[in-house]
Design a protein around this motif. Structure first.
Motif, PDB file in Angstrom:
ATOM      1  N   ASN A  66       0.758  -1.179   0.103  1.00  0.00           N
ATOM      2  CA  ASN A  66      -0.023  -0.164   0.291  1.00  0.00           C
ATOM      3  C   ASN A  66       0.856   1.207   0.022  1.00  0.00           C
ATOM      4  OD1 ASN A  66      -2.349  -1.512   0.033  1.00  0.00           O
ATOM      5  ND2 ASN A  66      -2.460  -1.617   2.277  1.00  0.00           N
ATOM      6  N   SER A  86     -10.782   2.673   6.734  1.00  0.00           N
ATOM      7  CA  SER A  86     -10.012   1.798   6.048  1.00  0.00           C
ATOM      8  C   SER A  86      -8.820   1.416   6.699  1.00  0.00           C
ATOM      9  CB  SER A  86      -9.931   2.339   4.666  1.00  0.00           C
ATOM     10  OG  SER A  86      -9.056   3.482   4.883  1.00  0.00           O
ATOM     11  N   HIS A  87      -8.373   0.442   6.524  1.00  0.00           N
ATOM     12  CA  HIS A  87      -6.773   0.002   7.140  1.00  0.00           C
ATOM     13  C   HIS A  87      -5.981   1.065   6.694  1.00  0.00           C
ATOM     14  CE1 HIS A  87      -3.398  -2.444   8.256  1.00  0.00           C
ATOM     15  NE2 HIS A  87      -4.126  -3.181   8.797  1.00  0.00           N
ATOM     16  N   GLU A 137     -10.817  -0.644  -0.286  1.00  0.00           N
ATOM     17  CA  GLU A 137     -10.749  -1.649   0.430  1.00  0.00           C
ATOM     18  C   GLU A 137     -11.923  -2.766   0.317  1.00  0.00           C
ATOM     19  OE1 GLU A 137      -9.304  -0.994   4.440  1.00  0.00           O
ATOM     20  OE2 GLU A 137      -9.922  -2.881   5.173  1.00  0.00           O
ATOM     21  N   HIS A 140     -13.496  -5.489   3.422  1.00  0.00           N
ATOM     22  CA  HIS A 140     -13.026  -4.387   4.430  1.00  0.00           C
ATOM     23  C   HIS A 140     -12.800  -4.629   5.929  1.00  0.00           C
ATOM     24  CE1 HIS A 140     -13.231  -0.419   6.338  1.00  0.00           C
ATOM     25  NE2 HIS A 140     -13.326  -0.004   5.308  1.00  0.00           N
ATOM     26  N   ASP A 170      -6.864  -1.826  -1.957  1.00  0.00           N
ATOM     27  CA  ASP A 170      -6.323  -2.687  -0.706  1.00  0.00           C
ATOM     28  C   ASP A 170      -7.029  -3.917  -0.673  1.00  0.00           C
ATOM     29  OD1 ASP A 170      -5.540  -3.769   1.418  1.00  0.00           O
ATOM     30  OD2 ASP A 170      -5.485  -2.044   2.687  1.00  0.00           O
TER      31      ASP A 170
END
Ligand SMILES: *Cc1c(COP(=O)(O)O)cnc(C)c1O
Length: 352
Positions: A66, A86-87, A137, A140, A170
């Motif tokens: 990422n 989101s991560h 993502e 998720h 992602d």
């Protein structure tokens, strides 16, 4: 942790399969920083093909994939837009301290950004930050493994094209999303310019991730990977497991999803004290706030019963199914929750 413990903390706990060890033992190796490691080269080409992209890059982690997506598609002083839970926003935005790229969160539902909010964020508003990239993502992580509908991805693609910005997906758990939608991983990645894929979650490889995209971007990512110390040598020894992960391990993820559904169903029979999300993939979040006991207390009590889960935010526990979780383990988990529910008498919730 006892050998027979039920470890639901994450799908990252999965160990390599026997077939992975066999591949690792016989993989042809070389110097990937010098003239290439043949097994890494094979994994990169294979992953690119499966993801429907021109080229692939083997990296140490999905976080690194990422980061490289950001470095190659956004410049210092620009912004990337991403869903607020989101991560990449919650866990990876520290990257901004190196990249100089601002992470601008956009509120969403079940992991999908609100399209009106996304549209109004694109011009940068009074911040005057130029938007370079949108990050999506799927599945998720924080939205309990929810999968973005392809219609949503198509709508985001249209907005991105209107504004001339790229999309990074992602896809740490892309194969889980593909399993849920009954489509090939490449059919989802098709909406994005670049896609990351974690090999060491449900796919069970010991380490590694892939970044895939057009050849010029991946060439550039390879250059940046060298700069951040991500170039490795006889990396084929782990890439071999990655080839096995991509070629066969996606096919069994449906089992993990079915067990997550079973767990959610069972835990919801314990209501009104517990409320479990109904999962699309392999992540169940259990809201314990109505019990009046904090997630960390629940996690400690469950651990005494041999069940390991993770406190998630202020009110929840997170349970992730994976290859080492059997039907019996799901039953055992339910029994443990029932025992702990009896042991922890319901209390009025303290005001947070
Ligand atoms: C786990 C995860 C990552 C990071 O993966 P690592 O390989 O642990 O660095 C990134 N994005 C999402 C959505 C994840 O779930």
């Amino acid at each position: 942790m006892a050998p027979d413990a039920v470890d639901l903390r994450s799908d990252t706990v999965t160990k390599p399969t026997a077939a992975m060890y066999a591949r690792m033992a016989t993989a042809p190796l070389g110097d990937d920083g010098l003239d290439g490691d043949p097994t890494v080269v094979e994994l990169e080409a294979f992953a690119a093909e499966v993801l429907g992209k021109e080229a692939g890059l083997f990296v140490a982690s999905c976080t690194m994939a990422n980061l490289l997506a950001t470095l190659t598609q956004a410049a210092r002083g620009e912004q990337i837009l991403l869903e607020a839970e989101s991560h990449m926003y919650m866990a990876e935005r520290g990257a901004a301290t190196f990249t100089g790229v601002f992470h601008a969160p956009v509120q969403g539902t079940l992991g999908a950004m609100d399209l009106d909010l996304l549209r109004s964020a694109l011009p940068g508003g009074s911040s005057k930050l130029r938007t370079a990239m949108i990050a999506l993502e799927t599945s998720h992580n924080n939205a309990s493994g929810a999968v973005l509908p392809l219609e949503h991805m198509a709508a985001v693609r249209q907005l991105a094209d209107e504004w001339g910005v790229t999309i990074h997906l992602d896809g740490a758990r892309l194969f889980n999303a593909a399993e849920h939608l009954h489509v090939a991983p490449g059919a989802i990645a098709a909406y994005a310019d670049t896609v990351s894929l974690c090999l060491s979650k449900g796919l069970s490889a010991p380490v590694g991730a892939i970044l895939a995209g057009g050849r010029p971007i991946i060439d550039e990512a390879r250059r940046f990977r060298r700069m951040i110390g991500g170039q490795q040598r006889q990396a084929g020894i782990v890439a071999a497991a990655g080839i096995e992960a991509i070629s066969v391990m996606g096919h069994r993820l449906g089992e993990d999803h079915a067990r997550a559904q079973k767990l959610s169903f069972l835990l919801n029979t314990l209501s009104p004290h517990l409320s479990a999300t109904i999962p699309q993939t392999n992540i169940v979040q259990v809201d314990v706030s109505t019990t009046g006991h904090e997630p960390k207390v629940w996690a400690a009590e469950l651990a005494k019963e041999g069940v390991y889960v993770r406190p998630w935010a202020k009110e929840r526990l997170r349970c992730v199914t994976h290859r080492h979780i059997s039907d019996d383990d799901i039953q055992h988990t339910y029994d443990a929750f029932r025992l702990v529910a009896m042991r922890l008498p319901p209390r009025a919730m303290a005001k947070l």
